[in-house]
Design a protein around this motif. Structure first.
Motif, mmCIF file in Angstrom:
data_model
loop_
_atom_site.group_PDB
_atom_site.id
_atom_site.type_symbol
_atom_site.label_atom_id
_atom_site.label_comp_id
_atom_site.label_asym_id
_atom_site.label_seq_id
_atom_site.Cartn_x
_atom_site.Cartn_y
_atom_site.Cartn_z
ATOM 1 N N THR A 121 -33.083 -16.399 -20.669
ATOM 2 C CA THR A 121 -32.967 -16.906 -19.298
ATOM 3 C C THR A 121 -32.660 -18.389 -19.256
ATOM 4 N N GLY A 122 -33.032 -19.128 -20.302
ATOM 5 C CA GLY A 122 -32.773 -20.552 -20.354
ATOM 6 C C GLY A 122 -33.552 -21.327 -19.300
ATOM 7 N N ILE A 123 -33.224 -22.603 -19.157
ATOM 8 C CA ILE A 123 -33.911 -23.489 -18.228
ATOM 9 C C ILE A 123 -32.888 -24.456 -17.635
ATOM 10 N N PRO A 124 -32.955 -24.701 -16.319
ATOM 11 C CA PRO A 124 -32.071 -25.704 -15.724
ATOM 12 C C PRO A 124 -32.325 -27.092 -16.320
ATOM 13 N N ALA A 125 -31.273 -27.893 -16.397
ATOM 14 C CA ALA A 125 -31.360 -29.216 -17.015
ATOM 15 C C ALA A 125 -32.459 -30.073 -16.394
ATOM 16 N N GLY A 126 -32.541 -30.106 -15.084
ATOM 17 C CA GLY A 126 -33.548 -30.917 -14.416
ATOM 18 C C GLY A 126 -34.964 -30.494 -14.755
ATOM 19 N N GLU A 127 -35.167 -29.203 -14.897
ATOM 20 C CA GLU A 127 -36.495 -28.691 -15.245
ATOM 21 C C GLU A 127 -36.865 -29.039 -16.684
ATOM 22 N N GLY A 143 -24.322 -21.321 -9.950
ATOM 23 C CA GLY A 143 -23.971 -22.070 -8.751
ATOM 24 C C GLY A 143 -23.736 -23.520 -9.125
ATOM 25 N N ARG A 144 -24.504 -24.415 -8.521
ATOM 26 C CA ARG A 144 -24.385 -25.840 -8.836
ATOM 27 C C ARG A 144 -25.346 -26.272 -9.940
ATOM 28 N N THR A 145 -26.142 -25.351 -10.402
ATOM 29 C CA THR A 145 -27.132 -25.661 -11.426
ATOM 30 C C THR A 145 -26.573 -25.359 -12.813
#
Length: 111
Positions: free
Chosen positions: A31-37, A68-70
């Motif tokens: 699932t990975g992780i968004p960069a900001g998180e 999307g934008r993430t």
């Protein structure tokens, strides 16, 4: 994997923030992780974390996915496997049973 690629991967992992980010992504799985998180979890500045993630990506240890934008980062298990295979290529001097505990330790059913 060739020697220059292995050196790039090891150099990428040889920095504290990058190593922690990579371990975090390994735990997250597919699932990975968004960069900001990632930056938030590591207690790091977001733009600095992005630079570290870029180094890991160039080394073939992480990949990005757009949501999307993430931008979501995911550990590249093929790159990681190739690094481990390179390191263990000539392991145990013809006695593969000696390597079995290492192989068992790095093998997971979720990857």
């Amino acid at each position: 994997m060739d020697k220059p690629s292995a050196l790039a991967a090891l150099a990428a992992l040889g920095q504290d923030t990058r190593l922690e980010a990579f371990r975090l992504l390994l735990k997250a799985g597919a699932t990975g992780i968004p960069a900001g998180e990632i930056a938030q979890r590591l207690g790091a500045v977001q733009n600095t974390t992005s630079a570290h993630l870029k180094v890991l990506a160039h080394a073939g240890l992480v990949r990005t996915e757009r949501d999307g934008r993430t931008v979501r980062y995911v550990a590249d298990m093929i790159g990681f496997r190739d690094l481990l295979a390179y390191l263990m290529e000539d392991c145990c001097n013809g006695a593969p049973e000696l390597c079995r505990p290492v192989i068992d330790a790095v093998t997971c059913d979720r990857c």
